[in-house]
Design an enzyme around this catalytic site. Sequence first.
Site, mmCIF file in Angstrom:
data_model
loop_
_atom_site.group_PDB
_atom_site.id
_atom_site.type_symbol
_atom_site.label_atom_id
_atom_site.label_comp_id
_atom_site.label_asym_id
_atom_site.label_seq_id
_atom_site.Cartn_x
_atom_site.Cartn_y
_atom_site.Cartn_z
ATOM 1 N N ARG A 44 -14.967 12.013 8.156
ATOM 2 C CA ARG A 44 -13.704 12.683 8.505
ATOM 3 C C ARG A 44 -13.346 13.743 7.480
ATOM 4 O O ARG A 44 -12.838 14.813 7.815
ATOM 5 C CB ARG A 44 -12.561 11.652 8.599
ATOM 6 C CG ARG A 44 -12.660 10.769 9.834
ATOM 7 C CD ARG A 44 -11.738 9.572 9.717
ATOM 8 N NE ARG A 44 -10.359 9.939 9.518
ATOM 9 C CZ ARG A 44 -9.470 9.213 8.824
ATOM 10 N NH1 ARG A 44 -9.835 8.063 8.279
ATOM 11 N NH2 ARG A 44 -8.245 9.615 8.691
ATOM 12 N N HIS A 60 0.851 -1.187 0.000
ATOM 13 C CA HIS A 60 0.000 0.000 0.000
ATOM 14 C C HIS A 60 0.888 1.238 0.000
ATOM 15 O O HIS A 60 1.863 1.311 0.749
ATOM 16 C CB HIS A 60 -0.891 0.025 1.250
ATOM 17 C CG HIS A 60 -1.730 1.261 1.339
ATOM 18 N ND1 HIS A 60 -2.919 1.402 0.661
ATOM 19 C CD2 HIS A 60 -1.534 2.431 1.997
ATOM 20 C CE1 HIS A 60 -3.423 2.596 0.898
ATOM 21 N NE2 HIS A 60 -2.603 3.242 1.708
ATOM 22 N N SER A 74 -7.944 3.122 9.170
ATOM 23 C CA SER A 74 -8.588 3.236 7.867
ATOM 24 C C SER A 74 -7.802 2.462 6.799
ATOM 25 O O SER A 74 -8.352 1.630 6.061
ATOM 26 C CB SER A 74 -8.687 4.719 7.496
ATOM 27 O OG SER A 74 -9.046 4.877 6.161
ATOM 28 N N LYS A 79 -8.753 -1.981 5.416
ATOM 29 C CA LYS A 79 -9.044 -2.417 4.040
ATOM 30 C C LYS A 79 -8.050 -3.479 3.588
ATOM 31 O O LYS A 79 -8.403 -4.428 2.894
ATOM 32 C CB LYS A 79 -9.012 -1.197 3.104
ATOM 33 C CG LYS A 79 -10.205 -0.283 3.325
ATOM 34 C CD LYS A 79 -10.082 1.036 2.592
ATOM 35 C CE LYS A 79 -9.174 2.001 3.293
ATOM 36 N NZ LYS A 79 -9.269 3.396 2.922
ATOM 37 N N ASP A 81 -15.309 1.916 7.282
ATOM 38 C CA ASP A 81 -14.323 2.885 6.792
ATOM 39 C C ASP A 81 -14.937 3.811 5.749
ATOM 40 O O ASP A 81 -14.656 5.008 5.721
ATOM 41 C CB ASP A 81 -13.092 2.190 6.211
ATOM 42 C CG ASP A 81 -12.100 3.229 5.704
ATOM 43 O OD1 ASP A 81 -11.618 4.021 6.529
ATOM 44 O OD2 ASP A 81 -11.850 3.285 4.501
HETATM 45 N N1 URA Z 1 -6.064 6.830 3.051
HETATM 46 C C1 URA Z 1 -7.003 6.065 3.649
HETATM 47 O O1 URA Z 1 -7.415 5.040 3.119
HETATM 48 N N2 URA Z 1 -7.451 6.442 4.842
HETATM 49 C C2 URA Z 1 -7.023 7.539 5.496
HETATM 50 O O2 URA Z 1 -7.477 7.814 6.590
HETATM 51 C C3 URA Z 1 -6.058 8.332 4.860
HETATM 52 C C4 URA Z 1 -5.582 7.947 3.630
#
Ligand code: URA
Length: 438
Positions: free
Chosen positions: A170, A84, A185, A189, A163
Amino acid sequence: MAYRAVEIIASKRDGRTLSGDEIRWLIAGFTDGSVPDYQMAAFAMAVFWRGMVPDETAALLDAMERSGDVVRWPNLAWPTADKHSTGGVGDKVSIPLAPAVAACGVAVPMISGRGLGHTGGTLDKLESIPGFNVHLDLAAFDQMVRQIGVSLIGQTDRLVPADKKLYALRDVTATVESIPLITASILSKKLAEGVGALVMDVKVGSGAFMKDRTSALALARSLVDAGTAAGRKVTAFLTAMDRPLGTHIGNALEIAESIEILHGRGPTDTRELTVRLGGEMLRLCGVATTLAAGESAIAAALDDGRALAKFRALVAAQGGDPHVCDAPHDVLPQAPLVTPLLAWQDGIVQRMDAWDIGVAAVHLGAGRNTAADAVDPAVGFVLAKKPGDRARAGEPLVYVHARTEAQTRAALTELRGAIALGAEAPTLLPLWLDVVTA
Ligand code: URA
C-alpha cells in the site's frame, strides 16, 4: 472453495460486495504467495475507490488477524486491554500509560511499532534506555505479562504477516488512505495480541494521519464497529495533533518526559491523555464503574508511585537500566549541543505546527524516512513555550538538542518557520474533540 483473484478484483472494481469466504481466500493466498503482489495491489486500489461495507471490513480484519500467530491469555488473573494511537509528534502516552494501567489491575500486553515519517514510535523511544530489549519472543512476552502484568515489544515476523506484506504494498501504490484498509491493518495487530478491550486515540490535525475531524470521525467509527464485531470492547477518542503533545520530542527526551509523568508531574496535556485513555481502559474491563472512577484510579497510581514501580519492573524485565526511573539524565543518551530558539519579538505563541516540527525532528535524526534508517536516540526538541503562552523577545521558545552545529542551524531555521508569534490568542483544536463508542 477456490476462487480466481482476477474475479474478486473485478467484483470489487465494479462495486459489488464480497463474501467473507472470498476475502479470506484472497488474504490466505496473498500471505502464502499464491496471490501475487500485482493482484493484491490492484485489489487494494479497488478497495480504495469502492470502499467496503462493515461485513467486508470485519472479514478482512479476521483474515488478517489469523494470517499468522495469535496470542491468547487463558487463565490470566487480570483482564487485558491495550491502547493504540494513530500517531503524532511528541505522543509518548503509551509509555506511562501501560504501567499505570497494569498497576490498576488490567494487564497490558502491548505490541508496538517504530516511527516512520514525521511520527515517532514507542519501540525507538524505549530502545533509548540502555539495554532495553523490544525483541522478546512470544513465550517471554507471555511470561512477563503473567508475572508483572505488562510488556512492550515489537511485532514478530509471525504475527499478522498479511499486514506486513500488504502495508508495504500500500505504501508504494498510493493505497494507504483507505478507511477499511487502515481499520483492518491497525486492528489486526491489536486483536492478534488477544486483548479484550481497546482504546483508540485517533489524532486530528496537521501532525496526524487524519488532518480533519470528519475523516478522523469516519476512521474512529470504522475502528469501533470492526473491533466490536470482533467481540472486543472498543472506544475511540479524537484528540488534537495540530501542535506537538507535551514538551519533549525525540526518543530519549520523550522517555524523560514519560518518567516525569510517572512521578506524578509533567506537562498537563500528556498527563490528561494518560489519565483519560488509561481510565477508559479500566472502565472497558470493568475494573472501574465509570470513566471518572477509572481516571481517578490512574491519577492515583501516577501520584503514589505504583505506576513508576511497575515501569521500573518492566524496564528491568526487558534488560534496561532501571536507574533511569530515578536519574533519567544520568542514564539516557544526551546530545552534545543544546541551543535555544529565542523569541524574535514579544507576542503570544499562535502556532507550533505539529507536522513541521515532526519533519524537523526527522531531519535532526530523531526519526526515519525509510524503515531501514537508524534513529539518533539523543536528539530532539524541548518546547519551553506552548501555543497560547506569552513570550518576551529574547526568551527561549524551543531548545534544540543536536549532534552538530550544522544540524542545529538547520533545525533553528525549520523551527522558525513552524512557529508564529502574534498579538491575538491562537485558535487551537480542543485537546478532546470527540468520543466514539460501540
Ligand atoms: N497504521 C497502520 O498500522 N496501518 C495503516 O494502514 C495505517 C496506519
